[in-house]
Design a protein around this motif. Structure first.
Motif, PDB file in Angstrom:
ATOM      1  N   UNK A  36     -22.948 -36.022 -57.630  1.00 42.98           N
ATOM      2  CA  UNK A  36     -23.642 -34.940 -56.914  1.00 42.98           C
ATOM      3  C   UNK A  36     -25.122 -34.905 -57.290  1.00 42.98           C
ATOM      4  N   UNK A  37     -25.423 -35.126 -58.570  1.00 44.54           N
ATOM      5  CA  UNK A  37     -26.817 -35.095 -59.015  1.00 44.54           C
ATOM      6  C   UNK A  37     -27.624 -36.232 -58.415  1.00 44.54           C
ATOM      7  N   UNK A  38     -26.941 -37.319 -58.064  1.00 46.51           N
ATOM      8  CA  UNK A  38     -27.625 -38.457 -57.449  1.00 46.51           C
ATOM      9  C   UNK A  38     -27.776 -38.285 -55.940  1.00 46.51           C
ATOM     10  N   UNK A  39     -27.244 -37.219 -55.389  1.00 47.12           N
ATOM     11  CA  UNK A  39     -27.419 -36.944 -53.971  1.00 47.12           C
ATOM     12  C   UNK A  39     -26.709 -37.927 -53.060  1.00 47.12           C
ATOM     13  N   UNK A  40     -25.592 -38.482 -53.522  1.00 50.09           N
ATOM     14  CA  UNK A  40     -24.878 -39.484 -52.726  1.00 50.09           C
ATOM     15  C   UNK A  40     -24.414 -38.868 -51.407  1.00 50.09           C
TER      16      UNK A  40
END
Length: 339
Positions: free
Chosen positions: A133-137
């Motif tokens: 989620x933090x990587x914005x996948x």
């Protein structure tokens, strides 16, 4: 080219365009806007530098960088609004620390190519990890090993493995189909990723090419001469005239990306007549046998790609593939865009 994109897009999913290698040698500055005008909104390139060039031509498009996130490149990606295709834990963590979920990225799953991407077990282990989620996948993708061979069992294995990973990441868009994959049952998900087929290459090599030709390569005849039987031609005298012959010299060669490997194997068309390439392709010149081509004269046009010499035919004659011919088209050619 736009018609090829529309035909592929009609096969039942959103359709992106792969425009790496300067749009397969055709020029992303012209190709990108043409595809945008046709309706394409998502583009893929290989390198960060290609993404920067594509962004200049496509200010509003989503642009993904297939070869991943080079170390320390996050700020450059952000400055040009580019999306990395993340293929390792290290890349995921670096992008997540920088973007904090505020910038999108894709996740590359390796289902059998063993080049880039997370192996399937590792991708399954990461499902639900906060770093995703933090990587914005926002997109899962993988790449076929052998999509141009529909009967190859590896296709079914890759489709099944990709389905397993997709099920572990609910809510994310998925992309598996490259040019040939568009024609494979079970491979068309949310986003198609054709490249070669857009430029006229045959995505179904065991059957007729469903795509329209895009690239035509022509060269002017610089000189025509007659030689007697026994005369040799070109470097190392690799061809000897068996009879009196008319020869034409063209002003292009391997420095222009026309491969030396096609020496003695390829053809050009002069007035529609197939004319064999004689001897060795030089850096700047090619010699043809135009004995059977009455239209051959100084200033006449020879066709090296086009008509019966489609890009795949030229690739086979050179002992390679049409992809290599296209992406090798050199900077000395004058490119004329039509349509």
């Amino acid at each position: 080219m736009a018609a090829n994109w529309r035909m592929l897009a009609a096969r039942g999913a959103d359709c992106a365009a792969v425009v790496k290698a300067d749009a397969y040698g055709c020029g992303v500055a012209r190709v990108g806007p043409a595809l945008w005008a046709a309706g394409c909104r998502t583009f893929f390139v290989a390198h960060l530098s290609e993404g920067i060039a594509a962004r200049a031509a496509l200010p509003e498009a989503a642009i993904y960088i297939l070869n991943g996130l080079p170390p320390g490149a996050c700020t450059t990606f952000a400055a040009h609004d580019l999306r990395p295709v993340l293929g390792s834990r290290e890349e995921i963590l670096e992008w997540a620390a920088f973007a904090g979920g505020a910038r999108p990225a894709a996740l590359h799953i390796d289902t059998g190519m063993n080049r880039l991407g997370l192996p399937v077990p590792e991708a399954l282990d990461l499902a639900g990890d906060p770093s995703i989620a933090a990587a914005g996948i926002d997109l899962l993708l993988s790449h076929f090993v052998s999509a141009e061979k529909p009967a190859d069992p590896v296709n079914a294995r890759q489709i099944a493995d990709f389905a397993r990973v997709r099920a572990a990441y609910p809510g994310l868009l998925a992309s598996l189909a490259n040019s040939s994959g568009v024609f494979l049952d079970g491979a068309r998900h949310d986003l198609l990723r054709p490249g070669y087929a857009l430029f006229g290459g045959n995505p179904t090599p065991d059957s007729a090419n469903p795509m329209r030709p895009v690239v035509r390569l022509e060269a002017l005849i610089a000189q025509v001469r007659t030689v007697e039987a026994g005369a040799s031609v070109g470097y190392n005298g690799c061809w000897t005239a068996p009879a009196p012959s008319r020869l034409a010299t063209l002003s292009l060669g391997y420095a222009d990306g026309f491969p030396r490997a096609i020496s003695g194997r390829g053809q050009a068309l002069v007035g529609g007549v197939p004319c064999p390439i004689l001897g060795l392709v030089s850096m700047d010149l090619i010699i043809l046998d135009v004995t059977a081509a009455p239209a051959a004269r100084r200033g006449a046009t020879a066709v090296l790609i086009g008509d019966s010499l489609d890009i795949d035919t030229v690739g086979r004659a050179a002992g390679t593939i049409g992809y290599e011919i296209l992406t090798g088209l050199g900077s000395r050619y004058v490119r004329t865009y039509v349509g």
